[in-house]
Scaffold this motif. Structure first.
Motif, short mmCIF file in Angstrom:
data_model
loop_
_atom_site.label_atom_id
_atom_site.label_comp_id
_atom_site.label_asym_id
_atom_site.label_seq_id
_atom_site.Cartn_x
_atom_site.Cartn_y
_atom_site.Cartn_z
N PRO A 1 0.82 -1.22 0.00
CA PRO A 1 0.00 0.00 0.00
C PRO A 1 0.85 1.27 0.00
O PRO A 1 1.89 1.34 0.67
CB PRO A 1 -0.82 -0.12 1.28
CG PRO A 1 -0.02 -1.03 2.17
CD PRO A 1 0.68 -1.98 1.25
N ILE A 2 0.40 2.25 -0.78
CA ILE A 2 1.04 3.56 -0.82
C ILE A 2 0.22 4.58 -0.03
O ILE A 2 0.76 5.33 0.77
CB ILE A 2 1.21 4.04 -2.28
CG1 ILE A 2 2.01 3.03 -3.08
CG2 ILE A 2 1.86 5.42 -2.32
CD1 ILE A 2 3.43 2.84 -2.60
N GLY B 1 6.26 15.71 3.33
CA GLY B 1 6.71 14.36 3.65
C GLY B 1 7.95 14.01 2.86
O GLY B 1 8.26 14.67 1.85
N PRO B 2 8.69 13.00 3.28
CA PRO B 2 9.92 12.63 2.58
C PRO B 2 9.62 12.05 1.20
O PRO B 2 8.49 11.66 0.89
CB PRO B 2 10.54 11.58 3.50
CG PRO B 2 9.38 10.99 4.24
CD PRO B 2 8.41 12.12 4.42
N THR B 3 10.64 11.98 0.37
CA THR B 3 10.51 11.40 -0.97
C THR B 3 10.07 9.94 -0.86
O THR B 3 10.61 9.18 -0.06
CB THR B 3 11.85 11.49 -1.72
OG1 THR B 3 12.23 12.86 -1.82
CG2 THR B 3 11.75 10.88 -3.10
N GLY B 4 9.07 9.57 -1.65
CA GLY B 4 8.60 8.19 -1.67
C GLY B 4 7.47 7.90 -0.71
O GLY B 4 7.03 6.75 -0.60
N CYS B 5 6.96 8.94 -0.03
CA CYS B 5 5.90 8.68 0.96
C CYS B 5 4.51 8.61 0.33
O CYS B 5 3.55 8.23 0.99
CB CYS B 5 5.92 9.75 2.05
SG CYS B 5 5.43 11.41 1.48
N LYS C 1 2.63 9.80 6.47
CA LYS C 1 3.52 8.84 7.10
C LYS C 1 2.92 7.45 6.94
O LYS C 1 1.78 7.20 7.35
CB LYS C 1 3.72 9.15 8.58
CG LYS C 1 4.48 10.45 8.83
CD LYS C 1 4.69 10.68 10.32
CE LYS C 1 5.47 11.98 10.57
NZ LYS C 1 5.67 12.23 12.02
N GLN C 2 3.68 6.57 6.29
CA GLN C 2 3.23 5.19 6.05
C GLN C 2 1.87 5.15 5.37
O GLN C 2 1.02 4.32 5.68
CB GLN C 2 3.20 4.41 7.37
CG GLN C 2 4.57 4.28 8.01
CD GLN C 2 4.52 3.49 9.32
OE1 GLN C 2 3.45 3.27 9.89
NE2 GLN C 2 5.69 3.07 9.78
N GLY C 3 1.67 6.09 4.43
CA GLY C 3 0.46 6.10 3.64
C GLY C 3 -0.74 6.73 4.31
O GLY C 3 -1.84 6.73 3.75
#
Length: 594
Positions: A383-384, A402-406, A583-585
């Protein structure tokens, strides 16, 4: 028992083999069918090219046959004074001159017509491929590298010119020429015409199959090697900054040289097959010359000895090499043509993963945006975004950090409908975004992304992309507005000279600095009057001063618009009505806002 078992096995395998051959043949035709259907649009030019190709072969055989007969007849007539005086030199000489001039003219016309038809076909193929590609979303092209996509749209479509130029035209023209040669030779001797045309027809049927089999594996390997080399070359060119930064240039260049060596190896293999095909055709033609020389020596028609007609038969056989030479080469490249067609078809036959309601008359006025329990993942069990809820009222300004890839860019991809969520819904002005037509949805949004795409063209051309296209509108209709916007974004230095908007900015805007490219992206946004403004890392890679200037300009522009910005930096967050983090999707509101 063993014999009957083997016989039964053979009887069982034979239909399977035949069925496999029929299936393979039908699959090939099915792959080529969309491209062959496009040929109908250029049928007149293609037919003209085919007729001129046939005339070229006809005049070539006529020239060599008449020349052989003329030389032999002249030699025989010169044996005595009486025959020399009675012999008509002028008519055959005129015929030789006519055939030579006609062959030159028809060859020129044939090259002109066939290449013109080929170029028009390639143009239509590219337009057709782009029309099929444009409705596709990021979900359709997932996992397809840009270099591979470029290779399919350029090199693979170029390979398809073999269909007309190297396959259909030579095959049909040579078959017609065999029929014409039979009629011509049968006028003198039916048995000799049958002998020669049987040899040519057998070669026409057998040799293409042989060289298709020989060229099948190398042809496919050549397409694969070319694709790998192009992809790697594009990666090296585009990634020069990163490769230099991490001292990886030499390693990637070594890989590029290996890919190049594989490409050269496959090209050498195809060149060897081409040489072998030409050698076999020369061997077949030489054998036919020997056979015709032997048969014609016993007489041509009712003439024994045959006299000059023997030379006519032999020279006609020698001239037949020209019409047979392209056949083997055509089928040698058939496998690569089929693979290229399959690679293009893999893209063009896809159904768009994201569909729009093009019959809808809904229009966006305020840009109010709402996401409710949105779940999204590129791959199952990874899950994204998980249960995202977000509300932007009309005119509200919201930032997501948020950070890159979040998952920030993934969220934008859902709003712009590049992707579809697995669960939840997204509404715009209170209506599901799926209810809007694509044109209206695009008109409702202005997107400023972290990568600005500039095209090889003038400054005016790159700014005009932000405006709706109006048929027949003068090219300079918006020049005053362009100048005003460029001054507004701090690009007054580009407005020097007599015709500043005609300045060529180069491929990818290489004539401009990174900051100037970013400002052109902002200028495009200012030219649009969309109610919803989406900012995707709009100041990425810029210094602090330029970042503040651009964000201030965008926020002033969005004073009466709905704005959603994603970033991993904290600049201008105090100007937002609300700030969220991912954070964590999971989307959570923070206290960054003042």
């Amino acid at each position: 028992m063993t014999h009957s078992t083997e016989q039964t096995s053979l009887q069982t395998d034979a239909p399977q083999t035949a069925a496999h051959a029929i299936s393979t043949r039908s699959t090939s035709l099915r792959v080529l069918a969309p491209f062959l259907a496009l040929f109908r649009r250029q049928w007149l030019m293609m037919l003209t090219g085919l007729i001129l190709t046939f005339i070229t072969l006809l005049t070539g055989i006529g020239l060599l046959s008449l020349s052989g007969w003329f030389l032999s007849a002249t030699a025989i007539a010169g044996l005595s004074v009486a025959t020399a005086q009675m012999f008509n030199f002028f008519t055959p000489a005129g015929g030789v001159r006519f055939f030579s001039i006609a062959r030159t003219a028809s060859r020129y016309g044939e090259r002109l017509a066939t290449h013109e038809a080929t170029f028009k076909l390639l143009t239509q193929l590219r337009i057709w491929a782009w029309q099929k590609l444009l409705p596709l979303s990021a979900a359709n092209l997932q996992g397809l590298r840009k270099g591979d996509l470029l290779n399919r749209l350029v090199a693979d479509i170029d390979t398809l010119d073999h269909l007309y130029l190297r396959l259909l035209t030579p095959l049909v023209a040579s078959l017609l020429m065999i029929a014409g040669l039979f009629v011509f030779l049968a006028w003198f001797d039916l048995s000799l015409a049958l002998s020669l045309c049987s040899i040519l027809l057998l070669a026409w049927c057998v040799l293409p199959v042989v060289f298709y089999v020989l060229g099948k594996a190398p042809g496919r390997a050549l397409i694969d090697a070319k694709q790998q080399y192009r992809v790697m070359l594009l990666d090296v060119i585009q990634g020069q900054a990163e490769l230099s930064l991490f001292a990886a240039n030499s390693r990637y260049l070594a890989k590029l040289e290996q890919a190049q060596a594989r490409l050269f190896s496959q090209q050498t293999a195809m060149a060897n097959i081409t040489g072998l095909s030409q050698a076999m055709l020369i061997l077949v033609n030489g054998s036919a010359v020997v056979v015709m020389l032997y048969l014609a020596s016993h007489g041509v028609g009712d003439k024994v000895p045959p006299g000059p007609l023997m030379a006519l038969m032999v020279f006609a056989t020698m001239a037949s090499l020209e019409m047979m030479m392209p056949i083997a080469g055509a089928f040698q490249h058939l496998s690569s043509t089929l693979l290229a067609a399959q690679r293009v078809t893999d893209i063009t036959e896809q159904a768009p993963a994201v569909s729009f309601n093009d019959q809808s008359s809904l229009q966006v006025s305020s840009g109010a945006l709402q996401l409710h329990q949105v779940h999204f993942a590129y791959q199952p069990n990874s899950p994204i975004l998980q249960g995202v809820n977000l509300t932007l009222n009309a005119g509200e300004k919201v930032a997501i950090v948020g950070p890159t890839g979040c998952g920030k860019s993934s969220l934008f991809g859902l709003i712009t409908r590049e992707w579809l969520s697995q669960q939840g819904n997204i509404t715009l002005d209170g209506h599901p975004i799926a209810d809007y037509s694509e044109a209206e949805l695009r008109a409702a949004m202005t997107v400023v992304s972290q990568r600005i795409y500039l095209f090889a063209g003038t400054l005016r051309d790159n700014l005009a992309l932000a405006l709706p296209f109006i048929q027949g509108e003068p090219k300079k209709a918006h020049d005053e507005r362009f100048v005003e916007v460029l001054q507004q974004v701090g690009l007054a230095t580009l407005l020097q000279g007599d015709k500043p908007l005609d300045t060529w900015i180069g491929e990818g805007g290489r004539q401009l600095s990174g900051g100037e490219q970013r400002r052109i992206g902002v200028a495009r946004a200012l030219l649009r009057d969309a109610p919803l403004l989406l900012l995707d890392e709009p100041t990425e890679g810029l210094d602090k001063r330029t970042e503040r200037e651009i964000l201030s300009l965008l926020l002033n522009f969005a004073e009466n618009k709905t704005l959603l910005m994603i970033s991993h930096r904290t600049a201008a967050l105090d100007k937002m009505d609300a700030v969220y983090t991912i954070k964590q999707g999971i989307l959570q509101r923070t206290n960054f806002a003042s």
